[in-house]
Design a protein around this motif. Structure first.
Motif, short mmCIF file in Angstrom:
data_model
loop_
_atom_site.label_atom_id
_atom_site.label_comp_id
_atom_site.label_asym_id
_atom_site.label_seq_id
_atom_site.Cartn_x
_atom_site.Cartn_y
_atom_site.Cartn_z
N GLY A 86 0.79 -1.23 0.00
CA GLY A 86 0.00 0.00 0.00
C GLY A 86 0.82 1.27 0.00
N LYS A 87 2.16 1.15 0.01
CA LYS A 87 3.03 2.33 0.04
C LYS A 87 3.76 2.48 -1.29
CE LYS A 87 2.39 3.26 4.48
NZ LYS A 87 1.84 4.53 4.97
N LYS A 88 4.25 3.69 -1.53
CA LYS A 88 5.03 3.99 -2.73
C LYS A 88 6.32 4.68 -2.32
CE LYS A 88 1.77 2.78 -5.76
NZ LYS A 88 1.92 1.67 -6.71
N PHE A 89 7.39 4.41 -3.04
CA PHE A 89 8.64 5.10 -2.78
C PHE A 89 8.60 6.48 -3.45
CE2 PHE A 89 10.68 0.72 -2.48
CZ PHE A 89 10.79 0.78 -1.10
N PRO A 90 9.28 7.47 -2.90
CA PRO A 90 9.34 8.79 -3.56
C PRO A 90 10.15 8.69 -4.85
CG PRO A 90 10.77 8.72 -1.62
CD PRO A 90 9.97 7.46 -1.60
N GLY A 91 9.76 9.49 -5.83
CA GLY A 91 10.42 9.45 -7.14
C GLY A 91 11.38 10.58 -7.35
N CYS A 92 12.19 10.47 -8.39
CA CYS A 92 13.10 11.55 -8.78
C CYS A 92 12.29 12.80 -9.07
CB CYS A 92 13.90 11.14 -10.02
SG CYS A 92 14.86 12.47 -10.75
N GLY A 93 12.64 13.89 -8.46
CA GLY A 93 11.85 15.11 -8.60
C GLY A 93 11.90 15.73 -9.98
N LYS A 94 12.89 15.34 -10.79
CA LYS A 94 13.02 15.93 -12.12
C LYS A 94 12.26 15.15 -13.19
CE LYS A 94 17.39 18.38 -11.55
NZ LYS A 94 18.74 18.62 -12.12
N CYS A 95 12.46 13.84 -13.22
CA CYS A 95 11.86 13.07 -14.31
C CYS A 95 10.71 12.18 -13.87
CB CYS A 95 12.92 12.19 -14.99
SG CYS A 95 13.56 10.87 -13.93
N SER A 133 15.63 5.05 -0.41
CA SER A 133 16.40 5.88 0.51
C SER A 133 17.18 6.93 -0.26
CB SER A 133 17.38 5.02 1.31
OG SER A 133 18.34 4.43 0.43
N VAL A 134 17.63 7.94 0.45
CA VAL A 134 18.47 8.98 -0.15
C VAL A 134 19.79 8.38 -0.62
CG1 VAL A 134 19.72 11.13 0.31
CG2 VAL A 134 17.41 10.82 1.23
N ALA A 135 20.27 7.39 0.13
CA ALA A 135 21.53 6.74 -0.24
C ALA A 135 21.42 6.09 -1.61
CB ALA A 135 21.91 5.70 0.81
N CYS A 136 20.32 5.35 -1.85
CA CYS A 136 20.13 4.71 -3.15
C CYS A 136 20.02 5.75 -4.26
CB CYS A 136 18.87 3.84 -3.12
SG CYS A 136 19.18 2.13 -2.62
N GLN A 137 19.35 6.85 -3.96
CA GLN A 137 19.18 7.90 -4.96
C GLN A 137 20.53 8.51 -5.33
OE1 GLN A 137 16.53 11.09 -3.88
NE2 GLN A 137 16.37 11.84 -5.97
N LYS A 138 21.37 8.76 -4.34
CA LYS A 138 22.68 9.36 -4.60
C LYS A 138 23.57 8.41 -5.41
CE LYS A 138 22.95 12.56 -0.69
NZ LYS A 138 23.67 12.88 0.58
N GLY A 169 24.72 7.06 -13.24
CA GLY A 169 24.24 7.36 -14.60
C GLY A 169 22.90 8.05 -14.71
N HIS A 170 22.14 8.07 -13.61
CA HIS A 170 20.82 8.72 -13.72
C HIS A 170 20.97 10.20 -14.05
CE1 HIS A 170 16.52 9.00 -13.28
NE2 HIS A 170 16.68 10.06 -12.50
N LYS A 171 22.06 10.80 -13.59
CA LYS A 171 22.30 12.23 -13.87
C LYS A 171 22.36 12.50 -15.36
CE LYS A 171 25.77 15.84 -13.05
NZ LYS A 171 27.07 16.15 -12.38
N LEU A 172 22.94 11.55 -16.12
CA LEU A 172 23.14 11.76 -17.56
C LEU A 172 21.84 11.70 -18.35
CD1 LEU A 172 26.36 9.60 -18.07
CD2 LEU A 172 26.20 12.09 -17.87
N VAL A 173 20.88 10.91 -17.87
CA VAL A 173 19.66 10.72 -18.65
C VAL A 173 18.47 11.48 -18.09
CG1 VAL A 173 20.40 8.46 -19.43
CG2 VAL A 173 18.99 8.63 -17.40
N CYS A 174 18.64 12.04 -16.90
CA CYS A 174 17.53 12.75 -16.26
C CYS A 174 17.49 14.18 -16.78
CB CYS A 174 17.71 12.74 -14.74
SG CYS A 174 16.34 13.49 -13.85
N SER A 175 16.87 14.38 -17.88
CA SER A 175 16.76 15.72 -18.47
C SER A 175 15.37 15.89 -19.05
CB SER A 175 17.80 15.90 -19.58
OG SER A 175 17.54 15.01 -20.63
N THR A 176 15.01 17.10 -19.31
CA THR A 176 13.68 17.38 -19.85
C THR A 176 13.43 16.64 -21.14
OG1 THR A 176 13.76 19.57 -18.88
CG2 THR A 176 12.13 19.21 -20.61
N GLU A 177 14.46 16.58 -21.99
CA GLU A 177 14.31 15.95 -23.30
C GLU A 177 13.91 14.49 -23.18
OE1 GLU A 177 17.00 14.93 -27.27
OE2 GLU A 177 17.89 15.98 -25.57
#
Length: 733
Positions: A691-700, A707-712, A718-726
């Motif tokens: 019944g719970k959801k994990f928080p998502g990347c705020g950009k994409c 956790s914040v650790a997993c996100q970092k 590589g998420h930094k390279l593909v996380c763009s508006t395009e």
């Protein structure tokens, strides 16, 4: 009764639910005005209500090509019709067209969510056991020698002897006493110890001392080859390997020898050595197979990339294209011409395509086709102006069938000499049937007169016929040159060689479901004239079919008679006044003459959801082809990627679609850092509490973390390279 009255009656029937009558009335209206979007939209909706799903989809595709500003309901009907037909990509494009008109249409968004579930369920049902299996490209590649390789082999041996001074010699067996044996053993041990300490020169000297006493010691000779190799002494390395008798060469000896021969650029010999290494391979060592294919790729594609900033290589995933220098954004990476071409069946542009040359795809657009009904209503002096500067596009027909059109005598002659003489519709009832089948988009009437689908490919069956006909014509020509009538095995192999550049990968045997069209092909090629026949076995049919499926690219000649007309008009200073008056009749662009073709270099482009090039129509050697341009700056050594699908789709849908259409699971950088659902951590795979959801990347919002650790960690990986508006835009869900 005028058209307005007929349209009003048709609309009344439509709104009252009399769909059969309304469909018939709209069909009649469209005969008079075939691009009326309102008639087309209502006709499509009628066909959906009547469960005529394929007709509905055809109508909606035509409507889509006209780019209407409304008629969302028709696109919904088209999407649902395509879903019923299990043509999921068509369904997706119909819904996307609807969202262009109403971006947040709730009904379409819900339908798209359901479509996503259907596609994923369909793929999971059929391919659950194979999702994460490793794709092994070498399993689909042969190591057969090419015609003429025997002569090239001898030539390369001669080059070894004359240019690189590689000696072929034997050594008499010396009588050994205990002292000599001990000296050989001591020198060998010393050399081995030096090898362990990476003292390659000292090791080489030790092994040389041993070989002076015992030149037929092939173990020591192999060890000295290793030492020389570590010193990057190519000739010395290969000389020792060459002197080891074939029966004494190990798998590693054959493999190392092949590598040296590649550095000598003696690729036929290198292939021979890698082939031997492959034959001795046990277990899962694919290196000799991959090295063999690297040689073959250099032989096939080296001549094609001489003037391009790229090279073709072979990896565990198959052929790939790499940049050999930095390529700035917007620069042309390469251009390519089709080796065979034909009509596209499964395209939204099909009904609006205009006639084109059957051999080179050059547009044969006439002024009447371009201006349509306005041509007869414009002022007579403007019509005269158009006819004065419009290039001659009157087609030239095949002299025998009077059916197939060409842009010039040259194209007609080339077509006839290359393939058309074998499959000309005037040649037999079977070839006439094939052309009629192509003209009817793969359908023909059954015994009751009902049109039934015989061919379900998205491309014309004439493409396969042209491949086989070209092979036959080439083989017969080679036979004549050598004074024969019936081609030899080598001549057939030579005739087939241009098509070795194209992979043929599919996970089902299509020939079982296409027995009727296969029988037609067999009838046509059972008699190719002069007593020559071409056997279309089940394996041959399956292979050529998948060559087309895996490699065909839609394209259109970008330089049309319309462009030539504008060019000539721009030079006509004496007609400046009339030219200005004509401007109001000129549209933005002429209709396309879309065809599809198999392009040797383009076929080597791999897919990525983070593609770095875009493919567009181009002029290559004065004919229609494709141009591949850098979407962003590409670094030297970077692989060149295109995209096979609409990458705006969510990850799970993209991957399912790629597997369904192209038989592989995408593992590109984007697919590796995006997630599927908010209830699973994209980085570590941890499941969220019920019944719970994990928080998502705020950009994409395409990755979710526990956790914040997993996100970092994911951000750095590589998420930094593909996380763009395009790359994070989505049109639904």
């Amino acid at each position: 009764m005028d058209s307005n009255d007929e349209a009003q009656i048709a609309y009344q029937k439509f709104t009252s639910g009399d769909y059969e009558c309304a469909e018939s009335l709209y069909a009649e209206l469209l005969e008079k005005d075939n691009q009326n979007t309102e008639y087309l939209a209502h006709k499509a909706e009628c066909n959906f209500k009547l469960s005529k799903f394929q007709t509905c989809l055809d109508d909606v595709k035509f409507l889509m090509s006209l780019n209407p500003a409304d008629h969302v309901d028709a696109f919904i009907s088209g999407g649902r019709a395509a879903t019923k037909l299990e043509k999921y990509e068509d369904a997706y494009h119909c819904y996307k067209a609807g969202l262009k008109i109403v971006p947040k249409h709730k009904e379409i968004i819900e339908d798209l969510r359901e479509l996503q579930k259907i596609i994923i369920k369909d793929v999971e049902t059929k391919a659950a056991a194979y999702e994460e299996r490793d794709y092994n490209a070498v399993d689909f590649c042969t190591q057969d020698p090419y015609p003429g390789d025997v002569d090239l082999f001898k030539l390369e041996v001669e080059i070894l002897e004359k240019k690189y001074k590689i000696k072929t010699e034997t050594f008499p067996q010396k009588p050994f006493d205990n002292l000599v044996q001990q000296q050989v053993a001591n020198a060998t041990l010393a050399g081995h110890n030096c090898m362990q300490a990476a003292k390659w020169k000292e090791a080489q000297k030790c092994f040389t001392m041993a070989l002076q006493q015992d030149p037929n010691n092939y173990v020591v000779r192999r060890l000295r080859a290793d030492a020389s190799n570590n010193l990057d002494e190519i000739t010395a390395t290969f000389q020792d390997l060459w002197l080891i008798p074939k029966m004494k060469r190990t798998q590693d000896t054959w493999k190392l020898g092949g590598k040296m021969l590649m550095r000598f650029d003696l690729l036929v010999l290198a292939e021979f050595w890698f082939r031997k290494a492959t034959q001795m391979t046990t277990g899962k060592d694919d290196e000799p197979k991959i090295l063999f294919q690297k040689c073959r790729v250099i032989r096939l594609y080296g001549p094609l990339t001489t003037d391009c900033p790229i090279k073709v290589d072979f990896t565990e995933y198959g052929r790939a294209i790499y940049a050999t220098e930095d390529i700035p954004e917007g620069e042309t990476v390469f251009e390519d011409s089709p080796i065979v071409l034909g009509k596209v069946f499964d395209t939204v542009h099909y009904k609006t395509t205009i006639q084109s040359c059957d051999h080179c795809a050059q547009s044969l657009l006439s002024p009447q086709e371009y201006f349509m009904e306005t041509f007869s209503t414009m002022e007579s002096d403007l019509r005269d102006l158009v006819l004065k500067y419009w290039p001659n596009t009157k087609p030239i027909y095949c002299k025998n069938c009077k059916f197939v059109k060409y842009c010039s005598n040259d194209c007609r002659t080339q077509s006839w000499n290359t393939y058309h003489k074998i499959i000309c519709p005037a040649r037999s009832s079977a070839t006439a049937r094939l052309f009629k089948l192509s003209e009817n988009l793969g359908k023909e009437p059954d015994e009751t007169g009902t049109m039934v689908e015989v061919w379900d490919g998205h491309f014309s069956p004439l493409i396969l016929a042209r491949v086989w006909a070209t092979i036959v014509t080439t083989a017969k020509s080679l036979a004549r040159e050598s004074g024969d009538i019936i081609p030899t095995k080598d001549q057939w192999a030579m005739a087939k060689s241009p098509y070795r550049k194209f992979i043929a990968y599919g996970n089902i045997s299509v020939e079982k479901d296409q027995k009727e069209i296969k029988a037609l092909f067999r009838e046509i090629f059972s008699d190719c004239g002069d007593g020559v026949s071409y056997e279309i076995t089940d394996a041959e049919y399956n292979g050529r079919y998948y060559q087309a499926v895996c490699n065909l690219q839609v394209f259109s000649s970008p330089w049309t008679p319309y462009h030539k007309f504008l060019e000539e008009l721009g030079r006509a200073e004496e007609d400046e006044d009339r030219t200005l008056r004509l401007l109001k009749y000129l549209k933005e662009k002429p209709p396309a003459s879309n065809v599809c073709g198999m392009f040797p270099l383009h076929a080597c482009l791999n897919h990525s959801c983070l593609n770095n090039v875009e493919v567009s129509d181009g002029m290559v050697h004065g004919k229609g082809g494709v141009t591949v341009r850098a979407k962003r700056t590409i670094q030297k050594g970077e692989e060149i990627f295109t995209t096979y699908i609409d990458t705006a789709m969510p990850r799970k849908l993209r991957r399912a679609w790629l597997y369904k259409s192209f038989n592989f699971w995408c593992r590109c950088p984007r697919c590796q850092v995006e997630g599927d659902d908010a209830d699973v951590c994209t980085k570590c795979g941890k499941k969220a509490p019920e019944g719970k959801k994990f928080p998502g990347c705020g950009k994409c919002m395409k990755a979710w973390y526990c956790s914040v650790a997993c996100q970092k960690i994911a951000w750095k990986l590589g998420h930094k390279l593909v996380c763009s508006t395009e790359h994070s835009k989505t049109s639904y869900g």
